[in-house]
Scaffold this motif. Sequence first.
Motif, short mmCIF file in Angstrom:
data_model
loop_
_atom_site.label_atom_id
_atom_site.label_comp_id
_atom_site.label_asym_id
_atom_site.label_seq_id
_atom_site.Cartn_x
_atom_site.Cartn_y
_atom_site.Cartn_z
N VAL A 194 91.55 -40.39 32.90
CA VAL A 194 92.44 -40.21 34.06
C VAL A 194 93.88 -40.53 33.68
O VAL A 194 94.82 -39.82 34.05
N SER A 195 94.07 -41.59 32.93
CA SER A 195 95.40 -41.99 32.51
C SER A 195 96.05 -40.93 31.62
O SER A 195 97.23 -40.60 31.79
N SER A 243 96.85 -37.80 33.77
CA SER A 243 97.93 -38.09 34.71
C SER A 243 99.27 -38.26 34.01
O SER A 243 100.30 -37.78 34.50
N ALA A 264 102.63 -35.86 34.62
CA ALA A 264 103.60 -36.58 35.45
C ALA A 264 104.90 -35.79 35.65
O ALA A 264 105.48 -35.28 34.69
N PHE A 282 105.03 -41.92 39.02
CA PHE A 282 103.69 -41.40 38.76
C PHE A 282 103.28 -41.74 37.33
O PHE A 282 102.12 -42.09 37.06
N ALA A 322 100.12 -44.03 36.02
CA ALA A 322 99.18 -43.52 35.02
C ALA A 322 99.06 -44.48 33.85
O ALA A 322 97.96 -44.71 33.32
#
Length: 209
Positions: free
Chosen positions: A87-88, A91, A95, A100, A104
Amino acid sequence: MGYNKTITTSISLVVALGGFLLGFDSAVISGAIPFMTTYFGLKELQVGWTVSSFIVGVIVGNGLSGPLSDRFGRKKILLLTAVFFAVSAVSSALAKEFWFLVIARIIGGVGVGGALLIAPVYIAEISPPAIRGKMVSFNQLNIVIGISAAYFSNYFLLNIGENNWRWMLGVETIPAILYFVFLLYVPNSPRWLARQNRTEDAFSTLKKI
């Protein structure tokens, strides 16, 4: 009592991939930050926060992963760290706003904090005393390999265009997904199973190793 060194080593190497992701995630920002600074128009304080916000997540992940792994098991927490890593990475790569990106990075830090604590704990619990030190050392070795891989990855992605920093940060998604898939085939820690009074499951795992 004997042990199956091949199976124990295979399991330890899979779990030690968490160390690789830990090293990669902590180092990859170094190559991306100059391009992110230009893209977002970051000031010095924002640059510092972009890098250090990662540590906030590490503190949270490290603090929570121990109690949570005692309750839900080492394997589930390791699976969760793999999700945080993926997810990091996605994301960060997508960004569009500074805030955001920071969120992340914090999410990635949570994954790092969890993997930093639970991966060596799991390996120690799955390994017999005769080779326990050697198995746990795989995790530390993978951290160093992950750091090196991040620098090489950044180098090869340096000249792919103005969005190179997105690729630098996003490429981590691949090993994170692989880590999650491989972990599905890893058994629960027999020590944790025994502590949950799941004696038959603990013996079943011990028989395999």
